[in-house]
Write a protein that holds these residues in place. Structure first.
Motif, PDB file in Angstrom:
ATOM      1  N   LEU A 153       0.829  -1.198   0.000  1.00  0.00           N
ATOM      2  CA  LEU A 153       0.000   0.000   0.000  1.00  0.00           C
ATOM      3  C   LEU A 153       0.870   1.257   0.000  1.00  0.00           C
ATOM      4  N   VAL A 154       1.939   1.249   0.790  1.00  0.00           N
ATOM      5  CA  VAL A 154       2.864   2.385   0.808  1.00  0.00           C
ATOM      6  C   VAL A 154       3.481   2.576  -0.573  1.00  0.00           C
ATOM      7  N   ARG A 155       3.835   1.474  -1.228  1.00  0.00           N
ATOM      8  CA  ARG A 155       4.434   1.560  -2.571  1.00  0.00           C
ATOM      9  C   ARG A 155       3.432   2.127  -3.585  1.00  0.00           C
ATOM     10  N   GLU A 156       2.188   1.674  -3.501  1.00  0.00           N
ATOM     11  CA  GLU A 156       1.164   2.178  -4.405  1.00  0.00           C
ATOM     12  C   GLU A 156       0.973   3.687  -4.222  1.00  0.00           C
ATOM     13  N   ARG A 157       0.916   4.114  -2.972  1.00  0.00           N
ATOM     14  CA  ARG A 157       0.711   5.538  -2.694  1.00  0.00           C
ATOM     15  C   ARG A 157       1.932   6.366  -3.058  1.00  0.00           C
ATOM     16  N   ALA A 158       3.119   5.814  -2.836  1.00  0.00           N
ATOM     17  CA  ALA A 158       4.337   6.518  -3.247  1.00  0.00           C
ATOM     18  C   ALA A 158       4.343   6.724  -4.755  1.00  0.00           C
ATOM     19  N   GLY A 159       3.944   5.708  -5.487  1.00  0.00           N
ATOM     20  CA  GLY A 159       3.859   5.838  -6.945  1.00  0.00           C
ATOM     21  C   GLY A 159       2.871   6.900  -7.364  1.00  0.00           C
ATOM     22  N   GLN A 160       1.735   6.954  -6.693  1.00  0.00           N
ATOM     23  CA  GLN A 160       0.732   7.986  -7.013  1.00  0.00           C
ATOM     24  C   GLN A 160       1.282   9.384  -6.767  1.00  0.00           C
ATOM     25  N   ILE A 161       1.998   9.557  -5.672  1.00  0.00           N
ATOM     26  CA  ILE A 161       2.604  10.861  -5.374  1.00  0.00           C
ATOM     27  C   ILE A 161       3.574  11.256  -6.486  1.00  0.00           C
ATOM     28  N   LEU A 162       4.465  10.352  -6.825  1.00  0.00           N
ATOM     29  CA  LEU A 162       5.508  10.656  -7.811  1.00  0.00           C
ATOM     30  C   LEU A 162       4.920  10.884  -9.201  1.00  0.00           C
ATOM     31  N   ASP A 163       3.898  10.113  -9.555  1.00  0.00           N
ATOM     32  CA  ASP A 163       3.290  10.272 -10.876  1.00  0.00           C
ATOM     33  C   ASP A 163       2.528  11.587 -11.014  1.00  0.00           C
ATOM     34  N   SER A 164       2.192  12.206  -9.898  1.00  0.00           N
ATOM     35  CA  SER A 164       1.454  13.473  -9.933  1.00  0.00           C
ATOM     36  C   SER A 164       2.365  14.696  -9.994  1.00  0.00           C
ATOM     37  N   LEU A 165       3.679  14.488  -9.893  1.00  0.00           N
ATOM     38  CA  LEU A 165       4.598  15.628  -9.829  1.00  0.00           C
ATOM     39  C   LEU A 165       4.750  16.295 -11.190  1.00  0.00           C
ATOM     40  N   PRO A 166       4.908  17.622 -11.203  1.00  0.00           N
ATOM     41  CA  PRO A 166       5.102  18.326 -12.478  1.00  0.00           C
ATOM     42  C   PRO A 166       6.492  18.083 -13.047  1.00  0.00           C
ATOM     43  N   ILE A 167       6.598  18.073 -14.356  1.00  0.00           N
ATOM     44  CA  ILE A 167       7.879  17.879 -15.040  1.00  0.00           C
ATOM     45  C   ILE A 167       8.309  19.205 -15.654  1.00  0.00           C
ATOM     46  N   GLY A 168       9.573  19.570 -15.399  1.00  0.00           N
ATOM     47  CA  GLY A 168      10.117  20.792 -15.973  1.00  0.00           C
ATOM     48  C   GLY A 168       9.650  22.071 -15.301  1.00  0.00           C
ATOM     49  N   VAL A 169       9.002  21.946 -14.159  1.00  0.00           N
ATOM     50  CA  VAL A 169       8.469  23.103 -13.432  1.00  0.00           C
ATOM     51  C   VAL A 169       8.966  23.033 -11.985  1.00  0.00           C
ATOM     52  N   GLU A 170       9.441  24.149 -11.455  1.00  0.00           N
ATOM     53  CA  GLU A 170       9.908  24.178 -10.073  1.00  0.00           C
ATOM     54  C   GLU A 170       8.760  23.941  -9.101  1.00  0.00           C
ATOM     55  N   PHE A 171       9.009  23.114  -8.083  1.00  0.00           N
ATOM     56  CA  PHE A 171       8.013  22.892  -7.029  1.00  0.00           C
ATOM     57  C   PHE A 171       8.730  22.603  -5.711  1.00  0.00           C
ATOM     58  N   ASP A 172       7.947  22.601  -4.634  1.00  0.00           N
ATOM     59  CA  ASP A 172       8.497  22.380  -3.292  1.00  0.00           C
ATOM     60  C   ASP A 172       8.444  20.889  -2.954  1.00  0.00           C
ATOM     61  N   TRP A 173       9.609  20.273  -2.906  1.00  0.00           N
ATOM     62  CA  TRP A 173       9.706  18.842  -2.629  1.00  0.00           C
ATOM     63  C   TRP A 173       9.148  18.499  -1.244  1.00  0.00           C
ATOM     64  N   VAL A 174       9.375  19.342  -0.259  1.00  0.00           N
ATOM     65  CA  VAL A 174       8.899  19.072   1.098  1.00  0.00           C
ATOM     66  C   VAL A 174       7.379  18.942   1.100  1.00  0.00           C
ATOM     67  N   ASP A 175       6.708  19.871   0.421  1.00  0.00           N
ATOM     68  CA  ASP A 175       5.251  19.895   0.434  1.00  0.00           C
ATOM     69  C   ASP A 175       4.653  18.751  -0.374  1.00  0.00           C
ATOM     70  N   LEU A 176       5.096  18.574  -1.594  1.00  0.00           N
ATOM     71  CA  LEU A 176       4.429  17.636  -2.494  1.00  0.00           C
ATOM     72  C   LEU A 176       4.858  16.189  -2.299  1.00  0.00           C
ATOM     73  N   VAL A 177       6.027  15.963  -1.708  1.00  0.00           N
ATOM     74  CA  VAL A 177       6.503  14.583  -1.561  1.00  0.00           C
ATOM     75  C   VAL A 177       6.712  14.213  -0.089  1.00  0.00           C
ATOM     76  N   SER A 178       7.597  14.907   0.592  1.00  0.00           N
ATOM     77  CA  SER A 178       7.974  14.495   1.950  1.00  0.00           C
ATOM     78  C   SER A 178       6.783  14.511   2.898  1.00  0.00           C
ATOM     79  N   LYS A 179       6.046  15.612   2.915  1.00  0.00           N
ATOM     80  CA  LYS A 179       4.877  15.691   3.799  1.00  0.00           C
ATOM     81  C   LYS A 179       3.782  14.725   3.357  1.00  0.00           C
TER      82      LYS A 179
END
Length: 428
Positions: free
Chosen positions: A141-167
């Motif tokens: 389940l953790v792996r599935e959710r980790a994949g969902q988080i990563l697949d939702s990240l923007p490509i080529g655009v600056e974003f806050d890693w702490v907010d969108l991934v770590s938290k």
């Protein structure tokens, strides 16, 4: 022929070595936020490894900065008690908190702030949820959710890693461990920040806001308790507490303290190590290359980051009697601070400790989880999440680029990041 040689100077290092030893206050939060702590700990390890700070915003306290001395304190719960709390208390902040919050509930102590015989049975109550067998069931389940988080990240655009991934990953896993309403999961890291930050730092705007957030958290978890205690036993942390003989009749303030411990403990190590790994690999590109070339190095890289980052900088104890350590006499009632962040950089225990090396011979040789009866009960949860997120990252992204310096946490206890700007140039 004269050749001019440019000599680089480090003003903070010069200041650390020029300052009288008696004036060094290693717990200053502003130095942690500025990432200028390292020469102060280096000097203390070399010149005064059992160091007394007579005056500070925390009152007087001893600093233990070398590996062997930290181990001696951490494994002697008879001489060094946890019962008065595990972090240095900011005295001015405590006074302000009490003035604002008055006599309203603030939460008592979790089991990490207990000594035997109370500590063991309470810790044991939550251990099954965090045991390897249960984590193995959670991992898909953790792996599935980790994949969902990563697949939702923007490509080529600056974003806050702490907010969108770590938290986000931390919130998802904590919600699973508590069986907390999943749609409200981001409240969990937010509450953790509200507990741990002073007004003006992190999301905390005022003592009033901090108090309201604390009561909101306690009320939500009291409702979970009321639901679970009258239901069939589940395998989440709240059910474990509600149905265990050692904890089912505990006082409300003890339950609140345990909730704080589990939220903060489950948030800070994982969240700040996920962020710290991005920072460390970007600052050491040869190690990032090594990791991409050999994904089997994920697990040792995780352990190396936990050491190099040290997500909780210290743990406090109080001497139960007069005791000598390192040629100094610590008196009964004195605050004693084990600086894990310094012990993890101790040259006498770890070869080339300031370097980030992901294929060290003994990657799990670090102090970050503590030792003795208070060793981190959730260490395997943290390692599981970190390993999974990096396995999934390497499948998806050739590189994650740090594009600016992070904003670090204003704290001498939580050693972490408020925000971290990154760009993912492309998918694999």
């Amino acid at each position: 022929m004269n050749i001019a040689v440019k000599i680089e100077t480090d003003p903070e290092r010069e200041a650390a070595y020029a300052m009288p030893l008696s004036q060094i206050n290693p717990a200053r939060a502003d130095r942690f936020q500025a990432d200028t702590i390292w020469p102060y700990f280096e000097r203390l390890r070399r010149e005064d490894p059992v160091h007394f700070t007579p005056e500070s915003e925390y009152g007087p306290y001893w600093s233990i900065t070398r590996w062997d001395d930290i181990m001696a304190v951490d494994t002697d719960h008879e001489a060094y008690s946890s019962a008065e709390g595990i972090a240095l208390p900011n005295l001015e902040a405590l006074a302000e908190r009490d003035k604002i919050l008055g006599e309203r509930r603030r939460g008592g102590s979790g089991f990490i702030s207990m000594d035997p015989p109370d500590h063991g049975p309470r810790r044991k109550a939550v251990s099954p949820t965090l045991a390897p067998g249960n984590l193995a069931k959670m991992a898909p389940l953790v792996r599935e959710r980790a994949g969902q988080i990563l697949d939702s990240l923007p490509i080529g655009v600056e974003f806050d890693w702490v907010d969108l991934v770590s938290k986000e990953l931390t919130a998802m896993t904590l919600a699973t461990l508590f069986d907390f309403p999943f749609e409200q999961r981001r409240k969990l890291p937010w509450w953790s920040d509200m507990f741990m930050n002073l007004p003006g730092h992190g999301p905390v705007e005022s003592w009033q806001q901090k108090g309201e957030a604390i009561f909101e958290c306690f009320n939500a978890f009291q409702e979970l308790w009321n639901q679970r205690v009258n239901a069939e036993p589940g395998f989440d942390l709240i059910s474990m507490l509600a149905h265990n003989d050692a904890t089912r009749n505990m006082q409300v303030d003890e339950y609140q303290g345990t909730v704080v411990l589990l939220i903060v403990g489950g948030n800070d190590t994982t969240r700040n190590t996920i962020s710290g790994s991005i920072y460390a690999l970007n600052k050491n590109p040869n190690q990032y290359d090594k990791l991409r070339a050999n994904p089997d190095l994920v697990l040792p890289m995780v352990s190396e980051t936990i050491r190099w980052q040290t997500p909780l900088a210290h743990m406090r104890r109080v001497a139960t009697r007069d005791i000598e350590i390192g040629g100094k006499t610590i008196h009964k009632g004195d605050n004693v601070v084990m600086w894990y962040i310094s012990g993890n950089r101790d040259e006498s225990a770890i070869e080339n400790p300031d370097a980030f090396i992901i294929d060290r011979e003994r990657p799990r040789q670090h102090l970050s989880f503590g030792f003795g009866i208070h060793r981190c009960v959730g260490n395997r949860v943290a390692e599981m999440q970190l390993t999974i997120i990096w396995e999934e990252i390497l499948k998806r992204f050739p590189v994650i680029k740090l594009v600016g310096e992070p904003v670090r946490t204003y704290s001498g206890f939580v050693h972490g990041y408020e925000s971290m700007p990154v760009v993912i140039p492309a998918r694999a």
